[in-house]
Motif scaffolding. Structure first.
Motif, short mmCIF file in Angstrom:
data_model
loop_
_atom_site.label_atom_id
_atom_site.label_comp_id
_atom_site.label_asym_id
_atom_site.label_seq_id
_atom_site.Cartn_x
_atom_site.Cartn_y
_atom_site.Cartn_z
N LEU A 120 51.02 37.48 49.05
CA LEU A 120 50.84 38.90 49.67
C LEU A 120 48.74 39.50 50.06
O LEU A 120 48.59 39.97 50.24
N LYS A 121 47.93 37.79 49.55
CA LYS A 121 47.52 37.54 50.10
C LYS A 121 46.38 38.43 51.71
O LYS A 121 47.70 37.43 52.15
N VAL B 37 51.34 45.79 52.02
CA VAL B 37 52.23 45.03 50.54
C VAL B 37 53.63 46.22 49.57
O VAL B 37 54.17 45.92 49.53
N PHE C 136 54.55 46.26 42.19
CA PHE C 136 53.04 45.25 41.74
C PHE C 136 52.75 46.52 41.04
O PHE C 136 53.02 47.29 41.44
N VAL D 165 43.95 42.76 49.71
CA VAL D 165 44.57 41.91 48.64
C VAL D 165 43.81 40.46 48.78
O VAL D 165 43.85 39.51 49.65
N GLN E 76 44.16 38.95 45.36
CA GLN E 76 44.00 37.72 44.20
C GLN E 76 45.83 37.95 44.23
O GLN E 76 45.95 38.96 43.90
N GLN E 77 46.72 37.36 44.09
CA GLN E 77 47.64 37.46 43.29
C GLN E 77 48.26 37.09 41.48
O GLN E 77 48.25 35.32 41.62
N TYR F 163 51.34 41.53 40.22
CA TYR F 163 49.88 42.30 40.03
C TYR F 163 48.88 41.45 40.92
O TYR F 163 49.04 40.32 41.49
N ILE F 164 47.93 42.34 41.13
CA ILE F 164 47.09 41.82 42.77
C ILE F 164 45.52 42.42 41.86
O ILE F 164 45.65 43.57 41.33
N THR F 165 45.39 41.62 43.18
CA THR F 165 43.16 42.42 42.63
C THR F 165 43.07 42.78 44.36
O THR F 165 43.48 41.58 45.18
#
Length: 281
Positions: free
Chosen positions: A49-50, A57, A68, A84, A86-87, A107-109
């Motif tokens: 997903l990055k 997403v 997510f 995105v 990080q994941q 989980y994403i950042t």
């Protein structure tokens, strides 16, 4: 005797057999449905997903029966908002095979809005009124707070502060920051405490005098060669003097006469002040 008769009775053994059958049925049904409940044998490659935006997403995970959740959001000047970066769990690769079951959550950042920095203008080199300063700061995108201070010059900007720290021209602050303008009241003649300038260098004394609204009449008693020498000269005498003249108050806008030379050492208590003022002469 009654207990032994009950154990060997037909009624007891019928109930034992029924209990065993019931346990077997429960066990069979549980085991036969456990694979379906846990999706045993069903696995999905964890997608990468990055670099995707949030809407991408969502589209990617719907078809895979995955969810997510945004775990964190950070500022970044290197990536666009909503991307995105990080994941968890990490994506499946040849070097790092990674799988996940259906209906699980990734989980994403993401990147939140980017900080835009603006340069603080110089309002002190030239006399600037609070209104002009306020307008300039607001045009740059800052929020402005005003604080009045006793000073002989009405509305003159005496300094800027950010989070109770002195701001200097050229510093960069995030757009939207709250900048405090400290300006003069114009109360010429109002009594203030008379500072003891002795032991300061001229540079510090001028800053102090400007801050509280006094004028200095400077007399040099050494061979002053350049601007650097004039700032480095240390004050050894002043009039009025709070100690000798027993005068603790003076009117805003008053003149204080100071005598300075290069042979008098700087008082050590002002060393830190010199550093704090970014002393460059």
């Amino acid at each position: 005797m009654k207990f032994i008769k009950f154990i060997f009775s037909k009624f007891f053994w019928i109930n034992v057999v029924l209990a065993i059958i019931a346990l077997y049925v429960v066990f069979y049904l549980t085991m036969s449905n456990l694979d379906n409940y846990t999706n045993h044998g069903i696995k999905i490659e964890v997608p990468n997903l990055k670099g995707l935006q949030l809407d991408q997403v969502q589209d990617s995970l719907i078809s895979l029966d995955l969810n997510f959740e945004i775990r964190d959001s950070v500022f970044s000047d290197d990536f666009p908002i909503g991307m995105v970066i990080q994941q968890d769990p990490l994506p499946n690769t040849d070097e790092f095979p990674n799988f996940i079951k259906p209906s699980r959550t990734i989980y994403i950042t993401i990147v939140k809005r980017q900080e835009t920095f603006k340069v603080v203008p110089d309002f002190l080199t030239n006399v600037t009124s609070k209104n002009i300063g306020k307008s300039k700061l607001e045009m740059l995108g800052f929020n402005v707070d005003l604080e009045i201070k006793n000073h002989k010059d009405k509305d003159k900007i005496l300094g800027l502060e950010f989070e109770n720290k002195v701001l200097k021209a050229g510093q960069k602050l995030p757009k939207g920051s709250l900048v405090k303008i400290i300006f003069g009241s114009g109360d010429n003649g109002q009594p203030i405490e008379l500072p003891d300038f002795k032991g300061m260098n001229v540079y510090l004394a001028l800053n102090k005098a400007n801050e509280i609204g006094l004028d200095l009449d400077i007399h040099y008693y050494d061979s002053i060669k350049d601007h650097r020498d004039s700032n480095l000269a240390v004050i050894y005498q002043q009039f009025p003097d709070p100690e000798i003249n027993n005068k603790t108050l003076i009117s805003i806008g008053s003149m204080v006469t100071i005598d300075a030379n290069l042979s008098t050492p700087l008082d050590t208590i002002y060393s830190k002040d010199t550093v704090a003022l970014n002393f460059k002469i």
